[in-house]
Design a protein around this motif. Structure first.
Motif, short mmCIF file in Angstrom:
data_model
loop_
_atom_site.label_atom_id
_atom_site.label_comp_id
_atom_site.label_asym_id
_atom_site.label_seq_id
_atom_site.Cartn_x
_atom_site.Cartn_y
_atom_site.Cartn_z
N LEU A 446 0.70 -1.25 0.01
CA LEU A 446 -0.07 -0.12 0.03
C LEU A 446 1.14 1.20 -0.10
CD1 LEU A 446 -2.78 -1.04 2.43
CD2 LEU A 446 -2.95 -0.72 0.08
N ALA A 447 2.09 1.17 0.68
CA ALA A 447 3.02 2.33 0.68
C ALA A 447 3.66 2.41 -0.91
CB ALA A 447 3.96 2.29 1.59
N GLY A 448 3.41 1.53 -1.83
CA GLY A 448 4.38 1.64 -3.01
C GLY A 448 5.35 1.09 -2.99
N ASP A 449 5.90 0.09 -2.11
CA ASP A 449 7.03 -0.50 -2.02
C ASP A 449 7.62 -1.47 -3.12
OD1 ASP A 449 9.52 -2.14 -1.38
OD2 ASP A 449 9.26 -1.88 0.90
N THR A 450 8.32 -1.17 -4.05
CA THR A 450 8.61 -2.11 -5.22
C THR A 450 9.24 -3.35 -4.94
OG1 THR A 450 10.46 -0.94 -5.74
CG2 THR A 450 8.54 -0.14 -6.96
N ALA A 451 10.06 -3.55 -3.73
CA ALA A 451 10.63 -4.81 -3.31
C ALA A 451 9.65 -5.63 -2.88
CB ALA A 451 11.86 -4.28 -2.25
N ALA A 452 8.68 -5.13 -2.08
CA ALA A 452 7.68 -6.17 -1.70
C ALA A 452 6.68 -6.54 -3.00
CB ALA A 452 6.70 -5.23 -0.59
N ALA A 453 6.48 -5.79 -3.81
CA ALA A 453 5.91 -6.19 -5.15
C ALA A 453 6.64 -7.45 -5.72
CB ALA A 453 5.52 -5.00 -5.83
N ASP A 454 7.92 -7.20 -5.93
CA ASP A 454 8.67 -8.17 -6.42
C ASP A 454 8.81 -9.56 -5.52
OD1 ASP A 454 10.76 -9.04 -8.36
OD2 ASP A 454 11.92 -9.18 -6.55
N LEU A 455 8.69 -9.40 -4.31
CA LEU A 455 8.58 -10.44 -3.29
C LEU A 455 7.45 -11.22 -3.49
CD1 LEU A 455 10.49 -11.68 -0.81
CD2 LEU A 455 8.86 -10.41 0.58
N VAL A 456 6.33 -10.58 -3.64
CA VAL A 456 4.80 -11.12 -3.68
C VAL A 456 4.67 -11.83 -5.20
CG1 VAL A 456 2.40 -10.58 -3.71
CG2 VAL A 456 3.84 -9.62 -1.89
N GLY A 457 5.22 -11.05 -6.16
CA GLY A 457 5.25 -11.37 -7.54
C GLY A 457 4.37 -10.48 -8.34
N LEU A 458 4.18 -9.31 -7.92
CA LEU A 458 3.56 -8.41 -8.79
C LEU A 458 4.50 -7.30 -9.60
CD1 LEU A 458 0.85 -7.23 -6.17
CD2 LEU A 458 0.47 -8.61 -8.06
N PRO A 459 3.95 -6.92 -10.75
CA PRO A 459 4.78 -5.81 -11.32
C PRO A 459 4.56 -4.50 -10.68
CG PRO A 459 2.62 -6.46 -12.73
CD PRO A 459 2.85 -7.47 -11.35
N ALA A 460 5.69 -3.85 -10.95
CA ALA A 460 5.80 -2.56 -10.04
C ALA A 460 4.84 -1.60 -10.33
CB ALA A 460 7.10 -1.85 -10.04
N ASP A 461 4.26 -1.73 -11.41
CA ASP A 461 3.14 -0.59 -11.71
C ASP A 461 1.84 -0.94 -11.63
OD1 ASP A 461 2.55 -2.81 -13.50
OD2 ASP A 461 3.04 -1.86 -15.41
N ALA A 462 1.71 -2.15 -10.93
CA ALA A 462 0.50 -2.64 -10.23
C ALA A 462 0.15 -2.09 -8.91
CB ALA A 462 0.39 -4.18 -10.05
#
Length: 520
Positions: A446-462
């Protein structure tokens, strides 16, 4: 001790050659032990199939395994007394024969009650087969062959849980669930026949059966059963839940009364005074730690491969075969080292390597699969025999022959208790830490952490929609499973680290053991 006078070729007076009948009889013992250990894992991989076939409620399914394990831990410490009372030959034939009949009873079960009853019988008689084998190592063979015999027994004992998922998965996918139990019948008959024909007749003391402490046996059963059930329920209910605290308190109370009874009684079920031997006491502690690592590994890998990677039983078994193959390849070197080196130093080396192998698995990601699990398994597989052979020597090698049956039962019981407690702690970490990690990942996304997105498996623009406006329900439904899976990976990694720390503690513990060389 006359009960073993025909079968004990120990010390410097041992003959140069061991008759072939002794080796074949020992092979029969090992076959029975392998069946008992394999049965646990074979059934574990196919519990959903059995539950569906017998219409067992989902919340009762785990009792198919728990019933076996509780009966097993009650039987293990009884093995020493029964060996003295009946003799190794008779007890083995009785145990493996009854285990085989109980397997047929499992296959013929028509419902939950009949299956659990048969599993109790399976676990009770199967629980005697492991300590019988490790007693036989020191009662049937001279010193120079004990390392080799221990390797055979140890290799089969730790290989069975490794190949179990493969066997169980193959049976489940190709035939009926009944064959999970019927595969025991032919080997059971063969092992029983060979044991009766080839193991030495012993002058057993059947009068011991008339002096069996029934009250002490009941206390032992209450202690171990309460502990096993409490450990099983704690991760889901919470360690401070009233039923869990009541079970653990009952275990402690019954255990305390049992220990006092064993120390003052004239015919104790368990010879607790054996713990006065420093090597035996430390060997049992090391066996406990090894049980945590072994059973924990066999538990964590299927959990990760099933829930994170989505693999079925057969695919899981194929990944886990790496450990077993490595054991086979490295066991000759372990035997050679064990016969020539200080058992204490080899134990330190083995536990250090095993701890490294556990720690290597603590850096898994949601994409980790066969390749990522290969080298950690190689390191662990190469270390296992060094964690088993030298501690067995430390625990049992210096004891008098008459003390070995009881001591072997206690030594193996400690490994099983270590496994039970280890799995309970693992479940506590997974169930307790996964929600914490999931909430942290959610907040980072929710804070826009791209590292967390990569960890979860989401693209950064999501992440854009989650930051600038309310989260769409469809997006939330899509993202939640990804977060939960990533959180499970993080909690499983913490469980690996916990096991690694416990194993490294075994290195320090081994420093306190007496130096016992493999030379004689």
């Amino acid at each position: 001790m006359p009960a073993f006078s025909e079968s004990l070729p120990s010390g410097d007076s041992a003959p140069d050659r061991v008759p072939a009948r002794i080796w074949i009889g020992f092979g029969a013992l090992c076959l029975g032990m392998f069946m008992a250990v394999l049965d646990i894992q074979v059934v574990a991989t196919s519990l959903p199939t059995i539950r569906t076939a017998l219409a067992i409620p989902a919340d009762m399914m785990s009792w198919i395994q728990t019933a076996y394990l509780i009966a097993e831990v009650i039987a293990i410490p009884l093995t020493g007394l029964l060996t003295r009372a009946l003799g190794m030959r008779v007890l083995f034939a009785l145990a493996v024969g009854a285990f085989t009949l109980a397997s047929i009873g499992c296959a013929a079960s028509m419902g939950f009650a009949s299956l659990v009853t048969a599993r109790v019988a399976q676990g009770f008689f199967g629980g005697m087969l492991v300590p019988l084998v490790f007693s036989a190592v020191f009662l049937l063979f001279p010193f120079r062959l004990q390392g080799f015999a221990t390797t055979i027994a140890g290799l089969l004992a730790v290989l069975a849980p490794t190949v179990g998922p493969v066997v169980g998965g193959w049976i489940t996918q190709t035939t009926s669930w009944h064959w999970l139990f019927l595969i025991n019948v032919a080997p059971g008959i063969l092992a029983c026949a060979l044991g009766l024909a080839l193991l030495a007749r012993e002058a057993a003391d059947r009068a011991l059966l008339r002096t069996l402490d029934i009250a002490g046996l009941a206390l032992l059963a209450i202690c171990l059963a309460s502990l096993q059930i409490g450990l099983k329920e704690a991760p889901q209910r919470g360690w401070l839940a009233a039923p869990v605290l009541a079970l653990l308190a009952a275990s402690v109370l019954a255990g305390a009364v049992f220990v006092r009874r064993m120390l003052v009684g004239t015919t104790p079920i368990i010879q607790l005074r054996t713990f006065r031997d420093r090597g035996f006491a430390i060997g049992c502690a090391l066996s406990f730690i090894l049980g945590m690592g072994l059973y924990g590994t066999v538990y964590l890998m299927p959990v990760f491969l099933a829930f994170v990677r989505g693999h079925g039983p057969l695919a899981i078994g194929m990944v886990m075969l790496v450990t077993g193959v490595t054991q086979f390849v490295t066991s000759p070197a372990a035997v050679a080292l064990e016969r020539r080196s200080d058992a204490r130093l080899l134990t330190i080396l083995g536990f250090a390597l095993f701890g490294v192998g556990l720690a290597m698995s603590a850096f898994s990601t949601r994409e980790t699969d066969y390749d990522g699990m290969f080298w950690p398994q190689v390191v662990r597989g190469g270390a296992i025999m060094l964690c088993l052979l030298p501690p067995t020597r430390l625990a049992l090698g210096a004891l008098p022959p008459e003390a070995v049956p009881d001591a072997s039962g206690l030594f193996n019981l400690m490994r099983n208790l270590g496994g039970a407690i280890g799995i309970a702690l693992i479940d506590t970490v997974i169930f307790g830490r996964s929600p914490v990690h999931a909430e942290a990942l959610k907040q980072r996304l929710l804070a826009g952490d791209t590292a967390a997105a990569d960890l979860v498996g989401l693209p950064a623009d999501a992440l854009h929609g989650a930051v600038t406006g309310p989260l769409d329900p469809a997006i939330e439904a899509f993202v939640r499973p990804l977060i939960e899976k990533a959180a499970m990976v993080q909690s499983i990694n913490e469980a690996w680290l916990m096991l690694a720390c416990c194993t490294f503690a075994g290195c320090a513990l081994a420093l306190l053991a007496p130096a016992r060389s493999g030379r004689r």
